[in-house]
Design a protein around this motif. Structure first.
Motif, PDB file in Angstrom:
ATOM      1  N   UNK A  36       0.838  -1.202   0.000  1.00 51.33           N
ATOM      2  CA  UNK A  36       0.000   0.000   0.000  1.00 51.33           C
ATOM      3  C   UNK A  36       0.869   1.246   0.000  1.00 51.33           C
ATOM      4  N   UNK A  37       0.270   2.351  -0.396  1.00 50.81           N
ATOM      5  CA  UNK A  37       0.993   3.613  -0.358  1.00 50.81           C
ATOM      6  C   UNK A  37       0.188   4.725  -0.990  1.00 50.81           C
ATOM      7  N   UNK A  38       0.805   5.884  -1.068  1.00 43.62           N
ATOM      8  CA  UNK A  38       0.150   7.081  -1.589  1.00 43.62           C
ATOM      9  C   UNK A  38       0.149   7.099  -3.114  1.00 43.62           C
ATOM     10  N   UNK A  39      -0.893   7.687  -3.647  1.00 49.06           N
ATOM     11  CA  UNK A  39      -0.998   7.902  -5.089  1.00 49.06           C
ATOM     12  C   UNK A  39      -0.143   9.109  -5.438  1.00 49.06           C
ATOM     13  N   UNK A  40       0.646   8.984  -6.492  1.00 42.45           N
ATOM     14  CA  UNK A  40       1.519  10.079  -6.906  1.00 42.45           C
ATOM     15  C   UNK A  40       0.820  10.959  -7.937  1.00 42.45           C
ATOM     16  N   UNK A  41       1.322  12.167  -8.111  1.00 45.02           N
ATOM     17  CA  UNK A  41       0.759  13.110  -9.077  1.00 45.02           C
ATOM     18  C   UNK A  41       0.753  12.496 -10.481  1.00 45.02           C
ATOM     19  N   UNK A  42      -0.300  12.720 -11.207  1.00 40.84           N
ATOM     20  CA  UNK A  42      -0.459  12.268 -12.596  1.00 40.84           C
ATOM     21  C   UNK A  42      -0.427  10.749 -12.741  1.00 40.84           C
ATOM     22  N   UNK A  43      -0.794  10.033 -11.704  1.00 41.53           N
ATOM     23  CA  UNK A  43      -0.800   8.573 -11.717  1.00 41.53           C
ATOM     24  C   UNK A  43      -2.238   8.096 -11.518  1.00 41.53           C
ATOM     25  N   UNK A  44      -2.660   7.131 -12.318  1.00 36.88           N
ATOM     26  CA  UNK A  44      -3.993   6.571 -12.095  1.00 36.88           C
ATOM     27  C   UNK A  44      -3.958   5.725 -10.829  1.00 36.88           C
ATOM     28  N   UNK A  45      -5.119   5.500 -10.233  1.00 38.09           N
ATOM     29  CA  UNK A  45      -5.125   4.714  -9.003  1.00 38.09           C
ATOM     30  C   UNK A  45      -4.755   3.256  -9.273  1.00 38.09           C
ATOM     31  N   UNK A  46      -5.081   2.742 -10.441  1.00 34.85           N
ATOM     32  CA  UNK A  46      -4.687   1.368 -10.780  1.00 34.85           C
ATOM     33  C   UNK A  46      -3.174   1.288 -10.984  1.00 34.85           C
ATOM     34  N   UNK A  47      -2.614   2.273 -11.673  1.00 36.73           N
ATOM     35  CA  UNK A  47      -1.147   2.318 -11.819  1.00 36.73           C
ATOM     36  C   UNK A  47      -0.473   2.401 -10.456  1.00 36.73           C
ATOM     37  N   UNK A  48      -1.036   3.196  -9.553  1.00 39.32           N
ATOM     38  CA  UNK A  48      -0.460   3.340  -8.211  1.00 39.32           C
ATOM     39  C   UNK A  48      -0.483   2.007  -7.466  1.00 39.32           C
ATOM     40  N   UNK A  49      -1.572   1.260  -7.595  1.00 43.00           N
ATOM     41  CA  UNK A  49      -1.674  -0.044  -6.920  1.00 43.00           C
ATOM     42  C   UNK A  49      -0.623  -1.013  -7.451  1.00 43.00           C
ATOM     43  N   UNK A  50      -0.436  -1.046  -8.770  1.00 41.92           N
ATOM     44  CA  UNK A  50       0.601  -1.917  -9.360  1.00 41.92           C
ATOM     45  C   UNK A  50       1.987  -1.498  -8.907  1.00 41.92           C
TER      46      UNK A  50
END
Length: 149
Positions: A36-50
């Motif tokens: 788990x972690x924070x979503x980064x700028x300009x990143x989709x939430x699915x990309x962030x999960x991967x």
């Protein structure tokens, strides 16, 4: 003062009755969490999960379903976390890949051991998400609409 929640992702990865977890350094010492972690700028939430799953466990995952959206306010610091939780399938393990610096190890654990070690969990969301997964509560990824400019 403006209230700003922390937007995070987490991934539930189950294989042969065990769940992929991480042991990490938290504010109260060592804790267990899903990748788990924070979503980064300009990143989709699915990309962030991967990305978070790869960085914290060295596992590539395919995100297959949305588990749900969870909100929790940490009593220790008063911060509110908005967790976007996903279900993923383990694809490939990169054994030589270093893990994020706050991650001590990635490991697989069954539900009974998680329930017996609730005192080690980073937050109540860890077990809640797994319990929801085990109850079959999931949604298609098409529920998520991320519109770019």
């Amino acid at each position: 003062m403006r209230w700003t929640p922390h937007a995070t992702v987490a991934t539930i990865v189950e294989r042969n009755g065990k769940f992929l977890m991480v042991e990490e350094t938290g504010s109260n010492g060592l804790v267990w969490n899903q990748p788990a972690g924070h979503i980064e700028a300009n990143e989709s939430i699915i990309e962030a999960a991967r990305r978070e799953t790869l960085e914290e466990t060295a596992w590539d995952v395919e995100i297959t379903q949305l588990l749900g959206f969870y909100t929790w306010t940490a009593p220790a610091n008063g911060k509110t976390y908005h967790r976007h939780c996903f279900v993923g399938v383990a694809q490939q393990h990169h054994r030589s890949r270093p893990l994020d610096e706050c991650i001590l190890r990635a490991f697989w654990v069954d539900i009974d051991e998680l329930r017996a070690n609730q005192h080690k969990l980073r937050s109540p969301l860890v077990l809640k998400c797994i319990e929801d997964f085990l109850a079959g509560i999931t949604y298609p990824l098409e529920l998520i609409q991320e519109v770019s400019a």
